[in-house]
Design a protein around this motif. Sequence first.
Motif, PDB file in Angstrom:
ATOM      1  N   HIS A 268       0.841  -1.204   0.000  1.00  0.00           N
ATOM      2  CA  HIS A 268       0.000   0.000   0.000  1.00  0.00           C
ATOM      3  C   HIS A 268       0.879   1.258   0.000  1.00  0.00           C
ATOM      4  O   HIS A 268       0.734   2.134  -0.853  1.00  0.00           O
ATOM      5  CB  HIS A 268      -0.907  -0.029   1.235  1.00  0.00           C
TER       6      HIS A 268
ATOM      7  N   HIS B 204       1.822   4.574  -2.916  1.00  0.00           N
ATOM      8  CA  HIS B 204       1.933   6.032  -2.768  1.00  0.00           C
ATOM      9  C   HIS B 204       3.299   6.522  -3.247  1.00  0.00           C
ATOM     10  O   HIS B 204       3.415   7.528  -3.932  1.00  0.00           O
ATOM     11  CB  HIS B 204       1.802   6.426  -1.290  1.00  0.00           C
TER      12      HIS B 204
ATOM     13  N   GLU C 107      -5.760   7.607  -2.696  1.00  0.00           N
ATOM     14  CA  GLU C 107      -5.708   6.244  -2.170  1.00  0.00           C
ATOM     15  C   GLU C 107      -6.010   5.188  -3.239  1.00  0.00           C
ATOM     16  O   GLU C 107      -6.195   4.019  -2.925  1.00  0.00           O
ATOM     17  CB  GLU C 107      -6.642   6.085  -0.966  1.00  0.00           C
TER      18      GLU C 107
ATOM     19  N   SER D  72      -2.372   3.307  -4.058  1.00  0.00           N
ATOM     20  CA  SER D  72      -1.943   2.521  -2.901  1.00  0.00           C
ATOM     21  C   SER D  72      -2.804   1.269  -2.759  1.00  0.00           C
ATOM     22  O   SER D  72      -2.295   0.161  -2.602  1.00  0.00           O
ATOM     23  CB  SER D  72      -2.033   3.377  -1.642  1.00  0.00           C
TER      24      SER D  72
HETATM   25 ZN   LIG Z   1      -2.698   5.296   1.955  1.00  0.00          ZN
END
Ligand SMILES: [Zn+2]
Length: 691
Positions: free
Chosen positions: A472, A476, A502, A505
């Motif tokens: 995750h 990013h 998001e 990620s």
């Molecule tokens: Zn995140």
Amino acid sequence: MDQTSQLPDGRTQAMRVPASTGLSHPWLVASAPALESWVAAALDQHARLVDGVTDGNHPRTLEHTLRRYDDAVAVLSAAGSQLSLLNSVHPDKSIRDTAQAQLQLVAQAGVALGLNRAVYQALGAIPMPTDDPATAHYLDRTLLGYRLAGVDREEAVRDQLRALQEQATMLSLTFGRNVQESVGTVIVESPEELAGLPEDFVASHPARTEGEHTGSIVLTTEFPDYLPVMTFATNAALRRRMFLAYQTRAFPHNVPILQELLKVRGEIAALLGFSTWADLATADQMMESSAKMQQFLDELEVATRQGAEREYALLLGFAQQAARAAGVAEPAAIDAASRGFWMEQYRRAEFAFDSQAVRPYFPFARVQSGVLSLVEAVFGVRFEPVDDAEVWHPSVTTWDVWDRRGGNGRLGRFYLDMHPREGKDKWFSAAPLIPGILGQQLPEAALICNFPEPKDGNPGLLQHSDVSTYLHEFGHLMHAILGGQQRWAGNSGIATEGDFVEVPSQMLEEFFRDPGLLARFAHHYQTDEPIPEALVERMNRASAFGRADSVRTQLFYTSYSLDTHRLDPATLDLEQLLEADYKRFLPYEWVDGNKLHASFTHLTGYSSNYYTYLFDKVIAIDFFREFATGDLLAEEVTTRYRKEVLEPGGSRPGRQLVRNFLRRDQNPEAFSEWLAEAIPADGTPAEALPV
Ligand SMILES: [Zn+2]
């Protein structure tokens, strides 16, 4: 360190480095006063660039006006992000304190820039480019941001807004620091209380032989202690103590701070003509308004209701059966402090999946090199360790990112700070440090994590959820680096609408489910045997169970984040609302004494927009389906993803990124199927595989 030699157009690091300090990164300073001068130099440079924007002797052009504005933003953004990093990770408390205080100065400069009418007018006078959609998008969004900040209000109102914004910044910083520095402890009198916990956990938590609590085992609320206790400890009283220690961090001192912050935000929204903060905060997002947010949440509530009810009924039935078998009283309910434990027990029994069975395949060092090489393959890049880079702590490693697919040479740099230590932020995050500007400066970013540390012969075995967290955060990181090759810092990296961030990620998390990819790096730490495919299949089935519940947990957080920012702060009862929102979404019995709001740091960062996670999950699952129809690493789809989603950074609207990658509009079909994978319609869990 030097990255200027290969820049094509002769612009140098001088733009990003306050020249008078001679330092490229603030963590190279040895003292608090030196950090203060570093910031002063950055602010000075920022001020000179802003003067250049409004200089009346120049026609308003992209090259003159927008360039100076963007450089001013870049200097401020780099100073702010790097100070934030120091505030979160620096081992020396005096540097952390100074960084926090200096962050307020940087934030003040940001607020002043956002309300600077002369700058707004200068930017507004630039002819809108017709042949450069990325720049037009940037200019458009920037001007919208100015209007939303209140730049066209009369001066007295702008003064008020400025003061309120500064107050909000200060309150947010204090709230975050209180959480960071608040570590709860749980005192364990005898090793028997640790029953059910993995052997390596018990071995690394001996009773104290001196000082306070001599003879007892001291656990903390830090993640490497918290997560195993909540998942594996058979002792319900221990789990409950850990739960309460964790959920009361920064309580009660953060409560008045949060109340004040909500009040200040309400006043800002009112001054700007919005009925609530939530409407202001969504006005320039993909979501557009709090009414649309509510509609989105309602739809998800309906979509997950039955699944969550079934999951809870199965879990409770299982816990009751276990009690009968053990000859103890049947529980009438499962409470919030026991959810993780029963989930784990149920998965073991029904799916023959013991999450401890995968841990030996996830020693930290192997996971790290495996994640790095997986990410290299997905994104067509190569990571090279930089051994001589100076960093803020000896455990931090530095890596350069090189392009393998596009022939663009070096793309940026990242830092990995992976283990907990005293005074360091307790959460997992990716932090952009320097925004990339094409031909001018390369992007830099860092991961701040709290994974178990391999030491003294302990291999630092991770749980499978840790590995998906790692992916995750890497999603990013790659967004920041690959998107960091834009003409403008304001379009660079993760500068999309906030409610798109998001997606990359959560998309990368899904890669964790592929047995073939996992077997590339998940090798047993003692035998070097790759993780068996059947074990991964069982892990996937087992972790699909509980999906409806995990979405509803997010709905609970999301609703709390929305409700706290739309109800009247004067009459808002934070605790009552917490309990009410919890009970609306979660069947697990509420545990009295839960003060989650005091440590819910997303309320400062995301404010009302915690919905971002769910909103982006739906998109991420839709994206992943493009990969999952064939070879996950197929060049066509990985290249398309890199080109259409990550590389544009914030230079296109989120909805366009989605359409360009999917070659259609996004829809919730894949997400519904993902939810249904957990429990088929007949209510029985997916068939268990042979062990
Ligand atoms: Zn995140």
